[in-house]
Design an enzyme around this catalytic site. Structure first.
Site, PDB file in Angstrom:
ATOM      1  N   GLU A 295       0.837  -1.197   0.000  1.00  0.00           N
ATOM      2  CA  GLU A 295       0.000   0.000   0.000  1.00  0.00           C
ATOM      3  C   GLU A 295       0.881   1.261   0.000  1.00  0.00           C
ATOM      4  OE1 GLU A 295      -1.881   0.623   3.738  1.00  0.00           O
ATOM      5  OE2 GLU A 295      -3.493   1.842   2.906  1.00  0.00           O
ATOM      6  N   HIS A 296       1.764   1.360   0.996  1.00  0.00           N
ATOM      7  CA  HIS A 296       2.699   2.486   1.098  1.00  0.00           C
ATOM      8  C   HIS A 296       4.115   2.020   0.776  1.00  0.00           C
ATOM      9  CE1 HIS A 296       0.291   5.644   3.143  1.00  0.00           C
ATOM     10  NE2 HIS A 296      -0.358   4.636   3.712  1.00  0.00           N
TER      11      HIS A 296
END
EC number: 1.1.1.23
Lengths: 395, 395
Positions: A295-296
């Site tokens: 995600e990040h």
């Protein structure tokens, strides 16, 4: 707990609750408002006295918001708007071989935003879903969020800024079912977006054959690729920050510096599992990140710009000494991001999630070869009336 | 059969087969290649001697293609390329309040295209999926298509043009399961696109929590909005053309002209259900179309341009005397379009279906107010380490 190994790529985790969620959805489809009241009492222990909050009540709640928080929301609002404005696509028109064609972007008509509740309220989630929707031009926004007692003032304030049509004080799979199929009080919408627990995500999955969804959002994921120049304190803080989302967060540090890994290891605290991995080069780190599709992704190195070109699978990326948590709040890009490997095929929320690209064609003096080509392939496929319907126009 | 009434908006129709499809998927996940062979024999009555077709065989098959069809494919290829090139988005960068941000579009790495088979082969489907994928920059394309006997020469020719990695002679839910989760011979992909029957669409739905899908495609839908100047023969042909896809097609003519409706009614032939509806104005027709959210919309009137602005929900639109079947073959825009009401929240296939917008942020000299805003909202939500991880950077 520190692990000196790589985690596996995350996969969705709602399989165990799908039967229960299916039952909840069916109850709402059959029982409407009454089922919503019963399920909310049964599951959340909350007795709903109304299913739609009155505008006057929302206004009242927004007025008790701490002015400092109000100002922070206003600031963030402008920053998110500037980013999503940049991404908004223009209508495009062109033509070739006598065919005039193009694409027009039209907003989704009715949108449902789910805002998770629980111990705390999450006004940032409502902004991250609502602002790009508003910029896309969505006219009818509905919000569902579980409340234990009064509506959170920050949620109330943002709902007002978004000119939300209705706020429903309902949470869980039953809220998703209601927005997907409608009840006496809850309007059926065209698309539902927003994070939530496994029940909410399982419900979004099950209704996704009938209404649009943004994605199925799971636990937070962060991969940091850092070299020897990264500040170990900041790296440790970034990992622990994403760890605040819960024990199922995926937290990974990849470095070519054994020293950095050891320093960070000594600074990490708390109950999360932290994966610390030594690689021989940052490029190897990028390859690993592409497999994990996090995600990040943080590229905590002065080579960030150069490495950015090699990233294939990630939700959102911070470059250099930029804290990933800044994207969670005020950097501009959205914090509703793909998880569970969805970054392999989907980006974070943008105006595109609230627009449909409708293509159009006008063909008056189309080239003969295109007419013939259409007829030949249509007949090859056994569709003779298709071929005739084209042919007669341009005889 | 002529019906002088409005149909209901279509909804997905695979509920009845989902249990069977779930079982097929589980068999493939557990049994791999062996399960694929067994299921293909059992369901399709086809004994597979190999699961991956050899490049030399595909080349050989492409060489027996009728040169006229080959030329038609080459022509259409250029036209589809010109449209999808127009739509391809640029990377965007900008900034605000000391934050540098942007979005980079990255292609999906591994793509599976399902091409339905049956009595005939559908090379147009492979082009409509493959060309935008190629323009988006997808490097690894895999194709699965049921073959009864030899591979269709047009499919073989297009697979070569697309530089497809592997062609699997497999159809149905088992093909989708194999591409979603992988077997010994079939590579797991990141996204699966393409039309197919209810088993295929049910399978796409079930795997969509783990891999990307384009949409769930159902029977063809066409709404024609025509005024008294429309040619009744062409209108009837357009309706009957889309009727070729089968008896479940939704075929609707809406007009403010009772005369046109009667003339078309007299010309319509075949077993399809045709819905003919009188309205008092074309604007009312558009409202109805927006509720039906059809796959194909034809604005068969000189006012088409003006009415286009009022369309909210439709897959693709033809203007004036342009045959909808032209979009099926050679106009430029894609013919893989939303059905079953999906046009409320999704457009037809474009390069966007094969790209991910990855956002990035670099914040070195960010404005103090944005730092404070992030900290204030993070603390409001109970995420103190998030706040700290931002705060320490900019003290």
């Amino acid at each position: 707990m520190i692990r000196r190994e790589l985690p596996k790529r995350r996969v969705q985790s709602f399989s165990d609750v799908l039967d229960r969620v299916r039952e909840i959805i069916n109850r709402v489809r059959v029982g409407g408002d009454q089922a919503l009241r019963e399920l909310t009492l049964q599951i959340d222990g909350v007795k709903l006295d109304r299913l739609v909050l009155e505008d006057s009540y929302i206004k009242e709640r927004s007025e008790v918001l701490d002015p400092k928080v109000k100002e922070a929301i206003d600031n963030v609002w402008l920053q998110l708007t500037s980013f999503h404005d940049l991404i908004k696509p223009p209508n495009l028109g062109g033509g070739s071989e006598g065919v005039e064609y193009g694409i027009i972007w039209k907003p989704i008509r009715k949108l449902g935003i789910y805002v998770p509740g629980g111990k705390k309220a999450y006004p940032s989630s409502l902004m991250m879903a609502g602002i790009p929707a508003k910029i896309a031009g969505v006219k009818e926004i509905f919000v569902s969020t579980p409340t234990r007692g009064d509506l959170d003032p920050a949620i109330a304030y943002i709902a007002q800024k978004l000119q939300v049509k209705n706020v429903y004080p309902i949470g869980g799979a039953q809220a998703i079912a209601a927005m997907a199929y409608g009840t006496e009080s809850v309007k059926a919408v065209d698309k539902i977006v927003g994070p939530g627990n496994v029940y909410v995500q399982g419900a979004k999955f099950l209704v996704s054959s009938d209404v649009g969804i943004d994605a199925i959002e799971g636990p937070t994921e962060l991969v940091i690729i850092a070299d020897e120049n990264a500040n170990p304190k900041n790296v440790a803080l970034d990992l622990m920050a994403q760890g605040e989302h819960g024990s199922s967060s995926m937290l990974v540090l990849i470095s070519n510096s054994a020293e950095l890994l050891n320093e960070v290891s000594n600074l990490l605290q708390g109950d999360n599992e932290f994966y610390l991995v030594k690689v021989s080069s940052l490029e190897e780190g990028i390859q690993i990140a592409n497999e994990l599709a996090p995600e990040h992704l943080s590229l905590y190195t002065s080579r960030a710009r150069e490495l950015l070109a090699r990233v294939e699978n990630a939700g959102a990326i911070t470059l250099g000494n930029t804290p990933p948590a800044l994207i969670d709040y005020s950097a501009g890009p959205d914090h509703i991001l793909p998880t569970n490997g969805w970054a392999r095929f989907k980006g974070g929320l943008t105006v595109f999630d609230f627009l449909k690209g409708i293509s159009y064609v006008r063909a008056e003096r189309i080239s003969e070869s295109l007419v013939k080509s259409a007829e030949i392939i249509a007949r090859y496929e056994g569709f003779n009336v298709h071929a005739n319907s084209v042919g007669v126009r341009y005889e």
